[in-house]
Write a protein that holds these residues in place. Structure first.
Motif, mmCIF file in Angstrom:
data_model
loop_
_atom_site.group_PDB
_atom_site.id
_atom_site.type_symbol
_atom_site.label_atom_id
_atom_site.label_comp_id
_atom_site.label_asym_id
_atom_site.label_seq_id
_atom_site.Cartn_x
_atom_site.Cartn_y
_atom_site.Cartn_z
ATOM 1 N N GLU A 178 0.814 -1.212 0.000
ATOM 2 C CA GLU A 178 0.000 0.000 0.000
ATOM 3 C C GLU A 178 0.851 1.267 0.000
ATOM 4 O O GLU A 178 0.630 2.166 -0.801
ATOM 5 C CB GLU A 178 -0.944 0.005 1.205
ATOM 6 N N ASP A 234 -6.730 9.447 -2.856
ATOM 7 C CA ASP A 234 -8.127 9.582 -3.275
ATOM 8 C C ASP A 234 -8.940 8.327 -2.967
ATOM 9 O O ASP A 234 -10.155 8.394 -2.795
ATOM 10 C CB ASP A 234 -8.207 9.888 -4.770
ATOM 11 N N ILE A 235 -8.282 7.189 -2.930
ATOM 12 C CA ILE A 235 -8.976 5.924 -2.659
ATOM 13 C C ILE A 235 -8.947 5.592 -1.177
ATOM 14 O O ILE A 235 -9.888 5.030 -0.639
ATOM 15 C CB ILE A 235 -8.344 4.771 -3.481
ATOM 16 N N ILE A 258 -7.883 1.953 -8.937
ATOM 17 C CA ILE A 258 -6.627 2.717 -9.048
ATOM 18 C C ILE A 258 -6.924 4.105 -9.555
ATOM 19 O O ILE A 258 -7.951 4.393 -10.080
ATOM 20 C CB ILE A 258 -5.614 2.013 -9.995
ATOM 21 N N MET A 270 1.086 1.079 -4.155
ATOM 22 C CA MET A 270 -0.302 1.342 -4.539
ATOM 23 C C MET A 270 -0.934 2.547 -3.848
ATOM 24 O O MET A 270 -2.128 2.766 -3.981
ATOM 25 C CB MET A 270 -1.149 0.094 -4.251
ATOM 26 N N ASP A 271 -0.178 3.331 -3.127
ATOM 27 C CA ASP A 271 -0.710 4.472 -2.387
ATOM 28 C C ASP A 271 -1.505 5.403 -3.293
ATOM 29 O O ASP A 271 -1.031 5.811 -4.357
ATOM 30 C CB ASP A 271 0.443 5.236 -1.733
ATOM 31 N N ASP A 272 -2.720 5.719 -2.894
ATOM 32 C CA ASP A 272 -3.567 6.666 -3.617
ATOM 33 C C ASP A 272 -4.484 7.342 -2.600
ATOM 34 O O ASP A 272 -5.480 6.754 -2.182
ATOM 35 C CB ASP A 272 -4.388 5.957 -4.687
#
Length: 186
Positions: free
Chosen positions: A94, A102-103, A186, A98-100
């Motif tokens: 994460e 917004d999610i 994503i 995959m850090d985001d």
């Protein structure tokens, strides 16, 4: 604080990182077994996953304001467990790949993907079967799962033999496929 109190608090901290309010069932028996089982490995680079698991103890200490000396004395007296390795891997997935914002934080999603692929997703407390769990964990550690990773941490369809691939690359192959196939936000 006693050693056992700190161990219990650390276990609860890991549990909360990957189990959120969506789960109405308790998985504490399964998590306890994952935590009681040493993460052993045959591929040398998987030692990095064990080190990440050990580092998780110190992250817990920093987040909960415990001195490193206390963590070293009370928690860092045994090898990395499967629970620590999987939790640390989910966090690394994460935060580093995959850090985001917004999610939001999907650490639990990555952890449960591994747990489900192992065949342990339905092993909540009322259905806990220690013999079955131990056999599944042996299969993981002995790399006796399918060539494509089925029954291990990650299943892929890229033709690679996951049984001879270090866990870091297994995860990256898996993430590449779920992104390409649109199976993840994503």
């Amino acid at each position: 604080m006693t050693r056992n109190e700190l161990i219990d608090q650390y276990f609860d901290w890991m549990y909360q990182l990957v189990v959120d309010n969506r789960y109405s069932k308790s998985y504490r028996k399964l998590f306890a077994r994952l935590h009681d089982t040493e993460f052993t490995y045959t591929i040398p680079m998987d030692g990095n996953r064990a080190e990440d698991g050990i580092d998780l103890r110190y992250r817990f200490g920093r987040e909960c304001s415990y001195p490193d000396a206390m963590i070293a004395s009370y928690l860092d007296d045994r090898p990395c467990s499967i629970l620590e390795m999987m939790t640390a891997l989910a966090i690394r997935c994460e935060e580093h790949i995959m850090d985001d914002p917004d999610i939001g934080n999907r650490t639990g999603q990555w952890f449960w993907s591994m747990l489900v692929n192992l065949g342990l997703g339905s092993m909540y407390d009322a259905k806990f079967n220690r013999y079955r769990v131990d056999r599944i964990l042996e299969r993981l550690l002995d790399r006796e799962y399918g060539r494509n990773g089925k029954g291990g941490l990650f299943t892929v369809n890229n033709g690679r033999d996951m049984r001879t691939t270090e866990i870091w690359y297994q995860m990256n192959y898996y993430l590449s496929e779920v992104i390409r196939e649109g199976r993840v936000n994503i």
